[in-house]
Structure formats: structure tokens, C-alpha cells
Design an enzyme around this catalytic site. Sequence first.
Site, short mmCIF file in Angstrom:
data_model
loop_
_atom_site.label_atom_id
_atom_site.label_comp_id
_atom_site.label_asym_id
_atom_site.label_seq_id
_atom_site.Cartn_x
_atom_site.Cartn_y
_atom_site.Cartn_z
N ASP A 279 24.21 42.21 65.54
CA ASP A 279 23.22 41.68 64.58
C ASP A 279 21.63 42.12 65.09
O ASP A 279 20.88 42.46 64.34
CB ASP A 279 23.30 40.16 64.50
CG ASP A 279 22.07 39.43 63.38
OD1 ASP A 279 22.15 40.21 62.44
OD2 ASP A 279 21.91 38.43 63.40
N ASP A 461 25.27 33.96 59.37
CA ASP A 461 24.71 33.14 60.52
C ASP A 461 25.22 31.72 60.44
O ASP A 461 25.47 31.12 61.49
CB ASP A 461 23.00 33.16 60.24
CG ASP A 461 22.31 34.53 60.28
OD1 ASP A 461 23.01 35.30 61.15
OD2 ASP A 461 21.58 34.88 59.69
#
Length: 541
Positions: A279, A461
Site C-alpha cells: 500500500d 483498509d
Amino acid sequence: MAAVNLQASCSSGLASEDDANVGSQIGAAERLERPPRRQQQRNNYGSSNQDQPDAAILAVPNVVMREPCGSRPSRLTGGGGGSGGPPTNEMEEEQGLKYGAQHVIKLFVPVSLCMLVVVATINSISFYNSTDVYLLYTPFHEQSPEPSVKFWSALANSLILMSVVVVMTFLLIVLYKKRCYRIIHGWLILSSFMLLFIFTYLYLEELLRAYNIPMDYPTALLIMWNFGVVGMMSIHWQGPLRLQQGYLIFVAALMALVFIKYLPEWTAWAVLAAISIWDLIAVLSPRGPLRILVETAQERNEQIFPALIYSSTVVYALVNTVTPQQSQATASSSPSSSNSTTTTRATQNSLASPEAAAASGQRTGNSHPRQNQRDDGSVLATEGMPLVTFKSNLRGNAEAAGFTQEWSANLSERVARRQIEVQSTQSGNAQRSNEYRTVTAPDQNHPDGQEERGIKLGLGDFIFYSVLVGKASSYGDWTTTIACFVAILIGLCLTLLLLAIWRKALPALPISITFGLIFCFATSAVVKPFMEDLSAKQVFI
């Protein structure tokens, strides 16, 4: 996995006073504030024109508008004495920080709900605690009791799974760059269909079995059909914002339960660490796929697919915004509009400055007169509709009713100003300034006029936050679970703080997952034995 995105552009709300009957006609309007430096001028003007009540209409004071997001009032920019200008960088930064802090709670609530659903499911349904079937992407099942073998098996499984994630991410970016929207929508619809129908049915079945609730198959199928169809409509088509947010939270929690169920134990922790690094690279790298996705969507002025993004925002639609080209076309097509305002900026100036309103149009040119005055004492708006009409015996009636001379002198000014505000709030006003925006429900017929506000967080997330907390909860230690929960919220808060400062897309996983992993292993290795030792020896701190 997607990045957090903040759009802190605050829409200006139309303002009005609330101390008169006319003010009751203006719904949900803000309060006007008169600058102190205009007070003496207004009193002098009112006292010098007692014999000419109609002339006071032109003395419209400067307007101070208060932003709906809680920022400082900003004066409309206008000609001839308007002292306001564009906000400085310091004010913009302050508004951004306030706006970001305001939306922290709006993001904490869904993240907390998603993690609570996962934790409650792990502790109540034993089906998700046992792992007897594994994903196709994890060929090494960690059956050996040796820690070194488990470590290398987890590392290999995480690398294989991350390779699949990277390939799928780049495939999504290529399809988006090539504008293959139908393929992407079909892909997302198929994924949502599987989650809302197949995996939700399995979840419902295990939930009923865990709580020993009988239900026949026709009823279960009817419930699943209604639940799935409404979810598909709210996510991929249209629906209430709260309903869409609820379905996205449930989908993220369900996907987290799937990972907890079908990933080997050590592989789950390795995947959490690897996905945080990925990420970080995907968002902050100059050629990162998620950064390319965000920048491409901003360049095209398009929405990122709602099945991938959780948004804490409502839609602020622009109502009847007229461009200068449209105004000029209207003026050229109608002979009667030759004396009306032809640009929205000129209309704004006429409402913002008393000097500009009192002038005869010389400040902005002869082609932009602001108002027309008729012989009967009324002032015409730009559309030709009279703002207010005064009678010759107005002041006499006021004095007979017991009002003071000061109140009578300022009456025409107040009434004219409120009439201008009322007319500006009407949705049919085609000459409305582009600085005026109102908070409305989203207009599906005019999607181009919508703008977004608020914080956006990728569903990935939500998923990996919940995987971390759910995996910690599967060990039965509430101290470790609460520590992971607090660590994730602290990391998310720091991410939002950096987001408000840097004002660009940031990865939401690295800080939160790093804190969560540190808190999890530190609590299980240090805090838990320490608390057990204190409890055994009856020592209370």
C-alpha cells in the site's frame, strides 16, 4: 487498500438575518453580519435621506458569509468598496485542518462498526475460528510444528497472495486507463453478487446454527433475495447514503471473516505486513497503480467506483449555476434583458457593495447595469421582478405605530436587503451568482453539477483492519484485542492528520497496521503475562 482522499472545498451557503418576518421565508439560511465600519455610513445615509425613502434601497451593505463547514466568515468580493479578497493560504490550511478533524469521527464510526462485527462474529460463531479449508493462493498449509517451517511457509504464501493482488491491481488500472468501464463494472458486480448472496447465505446459516434459531428454506431464500437485491442497487446504482454505507461496512466485514477463516495462522500475519508495504508503494510511488488511479479520476473529474471506496461525504449539488456564456446568450436572445445583468460576477458585485449599487454602472461598464428603477418608487431586480415597492406614507404609518425615527430610516434598507436575499434563494433565478451554493439532496438528473466533500477510505483498509483485530480476538485475549483496536484508531488518526497537512492521497494501512502489529505482539508477550502475574499475587495498581 485504496488511499484516503480529502476534498476540503467548503461550499458557500446563502446567508440572511433572522430578526424580521421576511427572514422566516428563507429556509436554512445563515446569519448576516454587518461590518462595524459601515455602521456610521449607514446612519448618516439614513438621516440624510429621510425625505427620499426610496433612495435608501441602493445602500446595500457588504455581506459577510459564514461557511457551513465551520470556517471563518469570508466577505464576497465585489467592486467599488468591497474590501474582501480570496482567502489566504493560512486560512485555507486552517479550514483544511478543521474540516479534517470534523470528519475524523465520521470515519472512526464505520471502521469501529466493521471491527466490532468481525469481533462479535469470531466470539459467537465457532465456524470462523477453525481452519480446515484453505484458499487456492496459499498452497503451504503450515502443518509442520517447526517454527522455521511455518515461517517460510507463511512467507511463501504471502508472496503468492501479494503477486495476485499486484496483478489484479495493475489489470484494474489498465482497464480504467483504457476506459473499459463496462468490464470493470461487470467485475465489481460479480464480486458484490458473490458476497451479498453466496457468502451472506453461508453467514446466515452459521449464525442461525450458532444461536439455534429454526428457519425454513423459503423464508431464508426470501430474506436473502431482498437483502442482496437492495444491496446491489444501493452499491452499484443509487440509494440512501446511510444504506450504501451500511452495505459497504457489511461487505468489508464479511470479506475479513473469509480471510480469517481460510488463511493459515502465520500467513495472515505475514499478509498484513506485506499488504502494508504494498500500500505504501502503490500510493506514494510516482508510478504506483493506486496513485495513477486517483490522479486519473481527478483529471477526468470522475468518481472512483463506489464498490471500492467508502465515502463519509454527502453530495453538495449546485443549483442553477449560470456561466457567463449562458448569460450572454440569454441577453442576446431577449431584447427586454438589455438592461439586466449579463454576468454572474456583476450580479455578485451588485449584492456585495453599497458603493457599486449606488453607482450608475460606471465601475463595471455600461453593459452591466445592476438594477432598474421605475417611476413608482420600486426597484427592479435583474429578472424584471420588483424587489420591493414603497408607498409615500410609509414613514407616517411607522411613526403612528410607535416606531422610532431611526428604525423608520433604516427600514427601507433592511427590507431591500432581505428581498434581495429571498430572491437569490429562489431556485428559478437564472441569474444566480456562481458563488452561491446551497446544500441540497443529490440531483440525479444533473450529475455534472455535483461535487464531493469529505474523506474517502478504501474498502481494503476496512478489510485488513478487521482481519488484524479479528485475528487477535480469535486467541480469546480481550486485552490484546482492545490494544489492537486502539492502535488502529491511533494510526488512522495520525494518517488523517498527515492528510490534512500534505493535502494529497496517502496510504491508510502502513501506520495503522504497524501500530496494530506492535501492540498485538507486545501485549500478548509482555502485558498479558504481567497482568496475569499481578492477578495471581493479588497486586492491584
